[in-house]
Design an enzyme around this catalytic site. Structure first.
Site, PDB file in Angstrom:
ATOM      1  CB  THR A  21      -0.963   0.019   1.216  1.00 56.50           C
ATOM      2  OG1 THR A  21      -1.888  -1.025   1.070  1.00 56.50           O
ATOM      3  CG2 THR A  21      -1.707   1.311   1.373  1.00 56.50           C
ATOM      4  N   GLY A  61      -1.648  -1.959   6.449  1.00 53.69           N
ATOM      5  CA  GLY A  61      -1.577  -3.118   7.337  1.00 53.69           C
ATOM      6  C   GLY A  61      -2.688  -4.089   7.007  1.00 53.69           C
TER       7      GLY A  61
HETATM    8  N1  ASP Z   1      -4.347  -2.317   4.148  1.00 59.77           N
HETATM    9  C1  ASP Z   1      -4.328  -2.953   2.871  1.00 59.77           C
HETATM   10  C2  ASP Z   1      -5.458  -3.920   2.763  1.00 59.77           C
HETATM   11  O1  ASP Z   1      -5.773  -4.580   3.731  1.00 59.77           O
HETATM   12  C3  ASP Z   1      -3.088  -3.703   2.616  1.00 59.77           C
HETATM   13  C4  ASP Z   1      -1.850  -2.957   2.857  1.00 59.77           C
HETATM   14  O2  ASP Z   1      -1.747  -2.055   3.662  1.00 59.77           O
HETATM   15  O3  ASP Z   1      -0.900  -3.300   2.183  1.00 59.77           O
HETATM   16  O4  ASP Z   1      -5.990  -4.068   1.688  1.00 59.77           O
END
Ligand code: ASP
Length: 314
Positions: free
Chosen positions: A175, A226
């Protein structure tokens, strides 16, 4: 002031030679692109959009080009943006044709009667609005493809042994996000992601959910990264800002408490970037690393990758 992240799923062992340096360069480039907007007197929203677009174009992060694959080998992208000065928002989930999903979030906010669109409909809106579309293969990177094959194999091995499937680890997420404070004292926040590696069933995480993955008001702005399910369950981004706005909590304490106590208590992990109207920034993390950085008035980008790596204070 502008702060960015490129995901909390960084692990030393997972980085190939040269990859870390390239990611650091991309973070610095994103900070400079956002800072140029602020220096030109543009609103925080422009800085957030510009910084995220650079990170989306870089293949090192789990957003747009370089996004993780779903179980069926496709990229489904999620994004959101919020303007703290006006409480306007735009968000999209499960899109697969828009080159820069953050521009779609922005266009939904500014050019539609809605705040959130999903899937094909959102891609069609992007096309109608003249946003750049790409073939799905544009998002493909070898590293993410291998990560999907590895996850599918691990799943099959676990099933063959008749064991319960392990919970997603840190390497499943990435992300990108940005929070900015402009010369008028206004804040904005945005987030863009490919979601979780090997996801199925139209799974959507926190990144396009206003209040979970992204929040901005007149006092505080947050972008999360996250294990999204947990960020949705605690309304992470809004929770941090509500504590600052309503409970008079400091940004550092509120963000630390949500990331290092509330979320881990439920079983989740990750980090956030948070910024308040006084220009304080916080980068709480509970994983091995989070690509992150900030840039202030002097225009010098500061970048860090590992949790134990010091980042100079503004
Ligand atoms: N928070 C994002 C999700 O759960 C993933 C990430 O932060 O990489 O889709």
């Amino acid at each position: 002031m502008l702060a960015i992240h490129g995901g909390a799923g960084v692990e030393r062992a997972g980085l190939m030679p040269g990859e870390e340096a390239a990611a650091r360069e991309a973070l610095a480039a994103a900070l400079l692109a956002g800072h140029a907007q602020l220096e030109a007197g543009k609103p925080a929203l422009e800085a957030v959009t510009a910084a995220i677009a650079v990170l989306e174009d870089a293949p090192h992060f789990n957003a747009a080009r370089g996004a993780v694959f779903n179980h069926f080998g496709r990229n489904e992208l999620d994004t959101s943006i919020m303007d703290g000065a006006t409480s306007r928002v735009g968000a999209a989930a499960g899109v697969s044709r828009v080159k820069n999903p953050i521009l779609l979030a922005r266009t939904i906010m500014e050019k539609s009667r809605y705040v959130m669109m999903i899937g094909e409909g959102a891609d069609t809106f992007a096309k109608d609005q003249g946003l750049e579309l790409v073939e799905p293969s544009y998002f493909h990177t070898e590293k993410r493809w291998r990560a999907l094959q590895k996850a599918i194999k691990a799943e099959a091995d676990v099933q063959a042994r008749n064991e319960t499937l392990e919970l997603p680890g840190k390497a499943y997420f990435g992300t990108v996000g940005a929070v900015a404070l402009d010369a008028q004292g206004h804040l904005a926040a945005g987030t863009s992601t490919g979601g979780m590696n090997n996801k199925r069933y139209g799974r959507v995480g926190d990144s396009p959910i206003i209040g979970a993955g992204t929040w901005a008001d007149d006092r505080c702005a947050v972008s999360s990264t996250g294990w999204g399910e947990y960020y949705i369950r605690v309304g992470a981004a809004h929770e941090i800002c509500a504590r600052v706005r309503l409970a008079g909590d400091s940004l550092a304490h509120a963000s630390e408490d949500v990331i290092n106590r509330r979320i881990p208590k439920l079983g989740g992990n990750g980090g956030v970037i948070a910024l308040d109207a006084a220009g304080n920034v916080a980068f709480p993390i509970n994983t091995e690393g989070m690509y992150r950085g900030w840039i202030g008035e002097d225009g010098v980008p500061h970048v860090a990758v590992y949790a134990d790596e010091p980042l100079p204070k503004p």
